[in-house]
Design an enzyme around this catalytic site. Structure first.
Site, mmCIF file in Angstrom:
data_model
loop_
_atom_site.group_PDB
_atom_site.id
_atom_site.type_symbol
_atom_site.label_atom_id
_atom_site.label_comp_id
_atom_site.label_asym_id
_atom_site.label_seq_id
_atom_site.Cartn_x
_atom_site.Cartn_y
_atom_site.Cartn_z
ATOM 1 N N ASP A 1 0.659 -1.255 0.089
ATOM 2 C CA ASP A 1 -0.148 -0.128 0.010
ATOM 3 C C ASP A 1 0.757 1.252 0.049
ATOM 4 O O ASP A 1 0.761 2.176 -0.890
ATOM 5 C CB ASP A 1 -0.927 -0.109 1.119
ATOM 6 N N GLU B 1 1.732 -9.329 11.742
ATOM 7 C CA GLU B 1 1.572 -8.751 10.185
ATOM 8 C C GLU B 1 2.760 -8.546 9.547
ATOM 9 O O GLU B 1 3.190 -9.009 8.544
ATOM 10 C CB GLU B 1 0.543 -7.795 10.360
HETATM 11 C C1 2M8 Z 1 -3.285 -4.288 3.516
HETATM 12 O O1 2M8 Z 1 -3.948 -3.628 2.483
HETATM 13 C C2 2M8 Z 1 -5.404 -3.123 2.940
HETATM 14 C C3 2M8 Z 1 -6.123 -2.627 1.484
HETATM 15 O O2 2M8 Z 1 -6.167 -3.634 0.570
HETATM 16 C C4 2M8 Z 1 -5.411 -1.914 4.016
HETATM 17 O O3 2M8 Z 1 -4.287 -1.450 4.466
HETATM 18 O O4 2M8 Z 1 -6.481 -1.715 4.536
HETATM 19 C C5 2M8 Z 1 -2.076 -4.761 2.771
HETATM 20 O O5 2M8 Z 1 -0.815 -5.111 3.558
HETATM 21 C C6 2M8 Z 1 -2.397 -5.896 1.531
HETATM 22 O O6 2M8 Z 1 -1.388 -6.379 0.856
HETATM 23 C C7 2M8 Z 1 -3.350 -6.828 2.142
HETATM 24 O O7 2M8 Z 1 -3.546 -7.812 1.340
HETATM 25 C C8 2M8 Z 1 -4.412 -6.266 3.170
HETATM 26 C C9 2M8 Z 1 -5.120 -7.627 3.964
HETATM 27 O O8 2M8 Z 1 -4.097 -8.228 4.684
HETATM 28 O O9 2M8 Z 1 -3.771 -5.387 4.024
#
Ligand code: 2M8
Length: 438
Positions: free
Chosen positions: A174, A409
């Site tokens: 992101d 994470e």
């Molecule tokens: C993170 O992205 C989401 C948006 O898609 C967020 O920040 O709300 C990123 O680390 C992405 O790669 C990942 O797929 C998602 C869910 O784990 O979180």
């Protein structure tokens, strides 16, 4: 240094994380921060389930593809209608009752990296019930083809063999420093984005997450897509953020190769898929290799310039068999350097961003921390190239890190500490897969 762990306890812990995040037919990435199904998370999660629960592995991918759009787009998020506490939720995308979306499904209007063919083949290869796995592949195969067709048709207007992402969330990374210059050119006026309230910073330490300036631009792009009716041709014309990302294209290339393998298994002609993989590999080599950096770099299509940031995604062409021997040597040298992971000694796994970059940020999300999925890809890339010493170091370092810190994470590359949310599904799933991979 590899240390002794109680492997059974680690696997049990990982399974408990996945059990707690299981929603009945798919798995959320984390208990509170991410309460829906995410696209590339689903692929990584299926890779872990493949090692011990074929039914769940299949269900994970089947559920995601049940929400595939009629044009082949596989959405970044499939919303769980009963969950709240995540922004942007379904209404922020303006896609309720959109005819392109299967009835009864709620999704976002962007994509994530195409790891799905790779995951589906992995599920098949580790299945205990072969006829059932073959039926699963047979069902998924046309959907996977439609997904890759969508990417080449809608995201490669110059027919270069390289596809673009049109939102930072599509890359999966992101707030990567890769996007800084492109996003800095977007300066939304206050009335161009409706008021919004972030939820992420209420769940985890705001110092670990993207900044408000980032979110304003994320939201600006979402509003733009709605205004353009999610018309891909108009978006390709008007979107100020269009990037040919190394990681996304490498995963597509590997996905094409795995799709060709699936075609062969099912008695279909693999040749067109294999040819497409070769064309993308050649384009990655021709356009994204940077001789001076000794690394693959992203290309900013909207501004016609290469992006000079040295990020871990630059090593991902190893996962797709893209570099020749000489380029692979350059990649190993940079990987095994103070900028990345010192694989001769190996303390911690590979960080997302060069530790020598002036704006390297060890705790902030995709601007420095260690992510397990990228290390899993690099591990496999090194192994595929026969660099078994480094591959073993990466694998061992990931296992040590999670064993000591928990199923976080992401992790600080200086002291190993876990950040973001705990109980993170792909950390648990990929750990299970790495432990099984002896
Ligand atoms: C993170 O992205 C989401 C948006 O898609 C967020 O920040 O709300 C990123 O680390 C992405 O790669 C990942 O797929 C998602 C869910 O784990 O979180």
């Amino acid at each position: 240094m590899m240390t002794q762990h109680d492997t059974k306890a680690l696997i049990d812990g990982a399974k408990a994380v996945l059990d707690a995040n299981w929603m009945g037919a798919s798995t959320k990435p984390a208990p509170r921060l991410y309460p829906h199904q995410w696209s590339w998370d689903a692929a990584f999660i299926a890779i872990g389930y493949a090692r011990y629960d074929q039914a769940r592995a299949e269900s994970e991918l089947r559920t995601l593809f049940e929400a595939q759009w009629s044009n082949g787009l596989v959405p970044q998020i499939v919303f769980n209608p009963t969950a709240s506490g995540y922004f942007p939720g379904p209404d922020a995308w303006g896609l309720r009752d959109d005819p392109r979306i299967p009835a009864g499904k709620l999704t976002s209007g962007i994509v994530q990296p195409p790891v799905h063919a790779t995951a589906a083949l992995h599920v098949y290869r580790h299945a205990t019930d072969e006829p059932r796995a073959r039926a699963f592949l047979t069902d998924l195969y046309p959907k996977l083809r439609a997904w890759h067709d969508y990417l080449y048709r809608e995201r490669d207007p110059g027919r270069e063999g390289l596809v673009f992402v049109r939102h930072p969330w599509e890359s999966g990374m992101d707030n990567s420093p890769l996007w800084d210059a492109a996003l800095a050119r977007i300066n939304p006026a206050p009335d161009e984005i409706p008021p919004y309230e972030r939820k992420d910073t209420g769940h985890v330490d705001p110092a670990d997450r993207p900044l408000k300036a980032d979110y304003d631009r994320y939201y600006y792009l979402m509003v733009l897509f709605q205004r353009l009716g999610y018309d891909e041709a108009r978006i390709a014309q008007e979107c100020p953020y269009l990037i040919q990302d190394v990681l996304f294209n490498s995963l597509l290339c590997r996905g094409d190769r795995d799709l060709a393998e699936i075609a062969l298994l099912l008695g279909d002609d693999p040749a067109p898929l294999a040819e497409r993989a070769e064309a993308t590999a050649a384009a990655i080599n021709a356009k994204l290799w940077d001789e001076a950096a000794g690394l693959y770099l992203d290309y900013d299509l909207a501004n016609a310039e290469r992006i000079p940031a040295a990020v871990a995604g630059g090593f991902s062409p190893l996962f797709a068999g893209v570099p020749d021997g000489a380029r692979a040597e350059r990649l190993y040298a940079l990987l095994n350097s103070p900028a990345f992971a010192r694989l001769d000694e190996s303390v911690y796994p590979v960080p997302t961003y060069s530790r020598q970059a002036p704006d390297y940020s060890p705790n902030r999300y995709w601007r420095g921390p260690i992510w397990i999925n990228l290390n899993w890809l690099i591990y496999h890339g090194l192994r595929d190239y026969g660099r078994h010493d480094y591959a073993a170091r990466v694998r061992g370092a990931v296992i040590d890190l999670v064993a000591h810190q928990g199923y976080y994470e992401y992790f600080n590359p200086e002291n190993g500490r876990g950040h973001g949310t705990d109980s993170f599904s792909w950390t648990a799933a990929l750990l299970i897969d790495l432990l099984a991979d002896l």
